[in-house]
Design a protein around this motif. Structure first.
Motif, mmCIF file in Angstrom:
data_model
loop_
_atom_site.group_PDB
_atom_site.id
_atom_site.type_symbol
_atom_site.label_atom_id
_atom_site.label_comp_id
_atom_site.label_asym_id
_atom_site.label_seq_id
_atom_site.Cartn_x
_atom_site.Cartn_y
_atom_site.Cartn_z
ATOM 1 N N SER B 37 24.662 17.408 15.586
ATOM 2 C CA SER B 37 24.844 16.909 14.199
ATOM 3 C C SER B 37 25.640 17.628 13.345
ATOM 4 O O SER B 37 25.647 18.979 13.627
ATOM 5 N N PRO B 38 26.122 17.433 12.200
ATOM 6 C CA PRO B 38 26.762 18.167 11.372
ATOM 7 C C PRO B 38 25.551 19.110 10.810
ATOM 8 O O PRO B 38 24.641 18.660 10.406
ATOM 9 N N GLY B 39 25.903 20.570 10.654
ATOM 10 C CA GLY B 39 24.966 21.214 10.141
ATOM 11 C C GLY B 39 23.897 21.809 10.916
ATOM 12 O O GLY B 39 22.896 22.441 10.271
ATOM 13 N N GLY B 118 30.906 17.685 14.286
ATOM 14 C CA GLY B 118 29.441 17.652 14.151
ATOM 15 C C GLY B 118 29.084 15.997 14.117
ATOM 16 O O GLY B 118 29.637 15.135 13.274
ATOM 17 N N THR B 140 14.896 21.346 11.485
ATOM 18 C CA THR B 140 15.058 20.234 10.055
ATOM 19 C C THR B 140 15.429 19.068 10.209
ATOM 20 O O THR B 140 15.188 18.199 9.312
ATOM 21 N N GLU B 141 16.170 18.643 11.375
ATOM 22 C CA GLU B 141 16.622 17.374 11.584
ATOM 23 C C GLU B 141 15.379 16.400 11.937
ATOM 24 O O GLU B 141 15.533 15.038 12.346
ATOM 25 N N LYS B 145 14.593 13.157 17.608
ATOM 26 C CA LYS B 145 16.019 12.961 17.990
ATOM 27 C C LYS B 145 16.355 12.596 19.605
ATOM 28 O O LYS B 145 17.230 11.975 19.922
ATOM 29 N N LYS B 163 17.203 27.262 14.053
ATOM 30 C CA LYS B 163 16.337 27.277 12.754
ATOM 31 C C LYS B 163 14.956 27.222 12.858
ATOM 32 O O LYS B 163 14.322 26.669 12.024
ATOM 33 N N LEU B 166 12.350 28.015 10.087
ATOM 34 C CA LEU B 166 11.950 26.901 9.059
ATOM 35 C C LEU B 166 10.829 26.256 9.642
ATOM 36 O O LEU B 166 10.354 25.374 8.869
ATOM 37 N N TYR B 169 8.170 25.276 7.250
ATOM 38 C CA TYR B 169 8.183 24.321 6.116
ATOM 39 C C TYR B 169 8.391 23.063 6.329
ATOM 40 O O TYR B 169 8.961 22.369 5.584
ATOM 41 N N THR B 170 8.620 22.838 7.798
ATOM 42 C CA THR B 170 9.085 21.372 8.070
ATOM 43 C C THR B 170 8.153 20.551 9.118
ATOM 44 O O THR B 170 7.268 21.295 9.771
ATOM 45 N N PRO B 171 8.142 19.500 8.891
ATOM 46 C CA PRO B 171 7.113 18.672 9.928
ATOM 47 C C PRO B 171 7.359 18.532 11.225
ATOM 48 O O PRO B 171 7.364 17.496 11.847
ATOM 49 N N GLN B 196 19.029 33.055 11.673
ATOM 50 C CA GLN B 196 18.559 33.839 10.484
ATOM 51 C C GLN B 196 17.924 35.166 10.723
ATOM 52 O O GLN B 196 18.128 36.124 10.339
#
Lengths: 218, 218
Positions: B37-39, B118, B140-141, B145, B163, B166, B169-171, B196
């Motif tokens: 995906s983009p990003g 992307g 975060t996606e 998917k 990522k 993260l 902080y994400t479900p 990161q």
């Protein structure tokens, strides 16, 4: 030959989209076409928006390559939803919407939400008769999307910047993002929201109600 | 007619991709086609991977609808990069790669990285002569998917889950994601990384080196 065929396909799509636009208008329905990358949070945004629009009729058309999952999520809010499975196709088109709304009761004087296939490129070219395209971007995707995917920012009336609760943990530059969006489309509105904390969702719901009022008065 | 034309276009693409595959092989080049995906962080992944492959020849082909930004980011690592701007097209194809590598020196006995546009749908259908497709997904996606976009998971040799910093902080449900990926493709490897914090990147670099060795021995 490819270009000619694409023109032909788009022309047929646009003729049907114009008919759909008339249908929505005759029912007083404000139709939104939501476009984003996969996983930007379109379905979460719908889940959180629907309760804020209590009192309005609503219906949802969900587009995905496969699975009925998003329609199932939306139905839990009490709003009727039809799932389109494109079986590989990368965007929704007007004939798919025509088939889908045949299964729905028109949400008279309310809102029809179309959640497009997760794809920031292809869906932009296909008019679905909507009153407004909405581009949803999550801060975790990076602030460079307007320059890389300008077409959707040019064609959208509003940009919902989602997942702002993750701003402290991501290298997303809000100021640079705003500048890049406005460089592509100076008239687009940007609304910052977090579907996790609820921040900004009232502003988004107000935008929808106000645009719908303008649309009906038009 | 649309289906026939698509078959024709894909057939021509695949013939050229077979030639590209021979070219890469004759130079001992392990070619990777990165799809997401983009990003999702493909460019960040490249920026972090390149220093871990010091000693190998490398080159990068960047695909974007518009802008030269990603190639500029890669060049700062010291590795040559060619940017393909597709001007609206939603995927890279073999003729674009043929033109791009004409501008590059072949990274003999090393790695050619292709970063696709992307898009989690369209690029999957286009063979670029690569030894392996890599699907990059960021936490975060969302964990849904693999069910929604199964084609890329079926066709990829490895899934980089990015990522991971993260995750708190994400479900995102890691266990459910693994189960869904394996349901689509039981042979795919999943490598968790954070660009990161650097976590997991050594495992990803080892995967690349080992696959390259197997490829050269083949």
């Amino acid at each position: 030959m490819r270009i000619e065929l694409k023109k032909h396909v788009l022309h047929a799509n646009n003729e049907l989209a114009a008919e759909l636009r008339d249908t929505y208008k005759s029912h007083g329905v404000y139709c939104i076409n939501m476009i984003s990358s996969p996983g930007s949070g379109k379905t979460s945004l719908l889940e959180k928006t629907i309760p804020l629009l209590g009192g309005y009729n609503m219906a949802v058309v969900e587009g995905d390559v496969l699975t009925e999952r998003d329609a199932e999520r939306v139905r839990k809010t009490g709003v009727p939803a039809v799932q389109i499975e494109t079986s590989g196709a990368c965007h929704l088109d007007a004939p798919m919407i025509q088939n889908a709304i045949a299964e729905l009761q028109m949400p008279d004087n309310g809102f029809l939400f179309i959640e497009n296939v997760g794809n920031l490129v292809c869906p932009t070219s296909y008019d679905l008769g909507e009153a407004a395209k909405v581009v949803v971007i999550s801060v975790t995707e990076g602030d460079d999307k307007p320059g890389k995917y300008p077409a959707i920012f040019m064609n959208a009336k509003v940009c919902v910047l989602n997942k702002t609760d993750l701003l402290p943990y991501t290298p997303f530059d809000v100021e640079s993002f705003y500048a890049d969006v406005k460089a592509v489309n100076k008239d687009i509105e940007i609304i910052e929201v977090s579907c996790q904390t609820g921040e900004g969702l009232d502003k988004w719901a107000d935008w929808l109600k106000n645009r719908r009022n303008e649309f009906l008065a038009d």
